[in-house]
Enzyme design. Structure first.
Site, PDB file in Angstrom:
ATOM      1  N   ASP A   4       0.858  -1.377   0.032  1.00  0.00           N
ATOM      2  CA  ASP A   4       0.069  -0.048  -0.015  1.00  0.00           C
ATOM      3  C   ASP A   4       0.823   1.279   0.050  1.00  0.00           C
ATOM      4  O   ASP A   4       0.461   2.260   0.479  1.00  0.00           O
ATOM      5  CB  ASP A   4      -0.937   0.101   1.254  1.00  0.00           C
ATOM      6  CG  ASP A   4      -2.488   0.775   0.911  1.00  0.00           C
ATOM      7  OD1 ASP A   4      -2.338   1.246  -0.385  1.00  0.00           O
ATOM      8  OD2 ASP A   4      -2.946   1.030   1.701  1.00  0.00           O
TER       9      ASP A   4
ATOM     10  N   LYS B 125       2.017   4.563  -1.219  1.00  0.00           N
ATOM     11  CA  LYS B 125       1.424   5.567  -1.763  1.00  0.00           C
ATOM     12  C   LYS B 125       1.564   6.776  -0.921  1.00  0.00           C
ATOM     13  O   LYS B 125       2.083   7.051   0.222  1.00  0.00           O
ATOM     14  CB  LYS B 125      -0.174   5.642  -1.929  1.00  0.00           C
ATOM     15  CG  LYS B 125      -0.806   5.303  -0.808  1.00  0.00           C
ATOM     16  CD  LYS B 125      -2.466   4.957  -1.023  1.00  0.00           C
ATOM     17  CE  LYS B 125      -3.224   4.648   0.196  1.00  0.00           C
ATOM     18  NZ  LYS B 125      -4.634   4.539   0.160  1.00  0.00           N
TER      19      LYS B 125
ATOM     20  N   ASN C 201       0.293   7.581   2.567  1.00  0.00           N
ATOM     21  CA  ASN C 201       0.852   6.737   3.376  1.00  0.00           C
ATOM     22  C   ASN C 201       2.367   6.997   4.010  1.00  0.00           C
ATOM     23  O   ASN C 201       3.035   6.221   4.674  1.00  0.00           O
ATOM     24  CB  ASN C 201       0.901   5.178   3.097  1.00  0.00           C
ATOM     25  CG  ASN C 201      -0.731   4.620   3.360  1.00  0.00           C
ATOM     26  OD1 ASN C 201      -1.480   5.328   4.051  1.00  0.00           O
ATOM     27  ND2 ASN C 201      -1.088   3.569   2.918  1.00  0.00           N
TER      28      ASN C 201
END
Ligand code: AFU
Length: 416
Positions: A198, A200, A203
């Site tokens: 995840d 991105k 984050n």
């Protein structure tokens, strides 16, 4: 719980002084081997000092129940984020007036898919990575009949999305620093058998000095040995690697693809998969269309970028995972560290957080709002009261043992 309850403990194995709070078991930071507990207080100290007597006997040790936090220990300050399953709040641990991020998950939602493993994974990854400089650490976990709570160290500088909204695009030197710190975080996770899945802008958080910290381990995959693969379709559309879209088995390679997308975004000021004028054409606005672009469209690197930057982007954005930068063999990380784009990076210094970040977030106080997304700053913070009918349907046994306190995170810097 009280921070004056810092007692003296020594690892029975390596004799190093170790720290703990309250009545919890503890792991030695040096040898990471033993979990120790002591029956009664001997020296109550207000300020930890590291010159304890390593020869004190350990005969008073016995297992005790974990100390626990509850919602009452926290003041809810504001909403800082919201996902499909969770809400993230800024909170203050009242007793020590310390700010934390709190991820709140409704048990009823968790159970909808019949699968609560991702909660276990998130917690286990937190436990595995807490204390790594570039990964967000866990303070504690607790629950109410309706909800699960992760209390997370608060990272003050906000996320890279907000930073990019101010800057549009970054000079290569800045992008290189972020990409290099993120690479160390990913490589650490991979070394622990974890695919992050995840990566991105949202984050990637910036701490008060401007170092990065990755957060949100909700869709990590654990237990991957070099060469192992998995096949779940997941991620955030713009960052999903081609091999996931094709339904192929995949491994750590997907994280290096996402890093390519992210690095492209911060260097170019837009996604490599943005189509000029797509917003006017409804057909080009669908997820399926985006996936076709990710799979097939030639990626154009802005001419303004250096040859080295263009090459590193082409390396990470190679659609064939076997040829992708950082992927081909178990020792692939050196392919990244030795890439010409990263030539000026001193990886050992970087790992020790000794490289000065290119940008220092401006913060007036630890409750500073400058880095908060405006859509959340006015949202009232409260948790809806528990509904008996909803709670009755929850199988509480699924959540047994969720409670946790991380003594290492709570020790020195938070309690002095
Ligand atoms: C677990 C998802 C998200 C998180 C944890 C954090 C976290 C943290 C600070 C922030 C987030 C923070 C601070 C200021 C702004 C923002 C986040 C800006 C708008 C969303 C994030 N699963 N969150 N400390 N520990 N945001 N986009 O861990």
């Amino acid at each position: 719980m009280n921070c004056n309850q810092l007692l003296r403990y020594f690892c029975a194995y390596c004799k190093n002084r170790i720290w703990r709070l309250g009545r919890q078991g503890f792991k030695c930071i040096q040898c990471k081997l033993l979990v120790l507990v002591r029956k009664k207080s001997r020296n109550t100290v207000n300020k930890p000092n590291l010159t304890g007597d390593p020869n004190k006997p350990l005969d008073e040790l016995e297992p005790v129940s974990q100390p626990q936090y509850s919602l009452d220990d926290f003041e809810l300050i504001r909403v800082i984020g919201r996902g499909s399953y969770a809400k993230v709040l800024m909170v203050e641990l009242k007793e020590v007036r310390q700010i934390y991020a709190m991820k709140v998950i409704k048990k009823a939602l968790v159970k909808e898919g019949g699968n609560i493993n991702w909660i276990r994974t998130e917690k286990h990854v937190f436990e595995t990575v807490s204390n790594h400089p570039f990964l967000v650490g866990l303070h504690s976990c607790f629950q109410t009949p309706s909800r699960l709570f992760f209390v997370i160290e608060f990272v003050q500088g906000g996320d890279l999305t907000s930073h990019m909204q101010r800057e549009r695009r970054l000079p290569e030197k800045h992008a290189r620093f972020y990409a290099a710190e993120i690479s160390l975080a990913l490589n650490f996770l991979h070394g622990k058998g974890i695919i992050y899945r995840d990566l991105k802008l949202e984050n990637v958080l910036l701490d008060h000095e401007g170092h990065i910290k990755l957060t949100d381990y909700g869709i990590c995959k654990e237990g991957i040995r070099p060469g192992d693969t998995t096949s779940t379709f997941c991620g955030t559309p713009n960052y999903i690697a081609p091999e996931i879209l094709c339904g192929e088995d995949y491994g750590f390679s997907v994280d290096w693809w996402s890093l390519g997308v992210l690095l492209y975004e911060i260097l170019a000021g837009r996604s490599p998969f943005d189509i000029a004028g797509a917003s006017e054409n409804p057909d080009q606005n669908t997820e399926d269309y985006l996936f076709q672009v990710i799979l097939k469209k030639t990626i154009r690197i802005p001419r303004s970028l250096s040859v080295r930057a263009a090459n590193v982007l082409k390396g990470f954005l190679n659609r064939n995972p076997a040829d992708r930068l950082g992927c081909p063999n178990p020792d692939a990380f050196t392919e990244i560290t030795e890439h010409p784009f990263f030539e000026s990076i001193d990886w050992d210094m970087l790992k020790q957080k000794k490289v000065i970040p290119p940008y220092k977030p401006r913060l007036s106080s630890d409750r500073d709002l400058a880095n908060f997304p405006p859509e959340f700053t006015n949202e009232p913070v409260h948790l809806t009261p528990d509904d008996r009918r909803v709670i009755e349907k929850i199988d509480q046994s699924e959540f047994e043992g969720f409670e946790y306190v991380n003594p290492l995170l709570m020790s020195l810097e938070d309690c002095v």
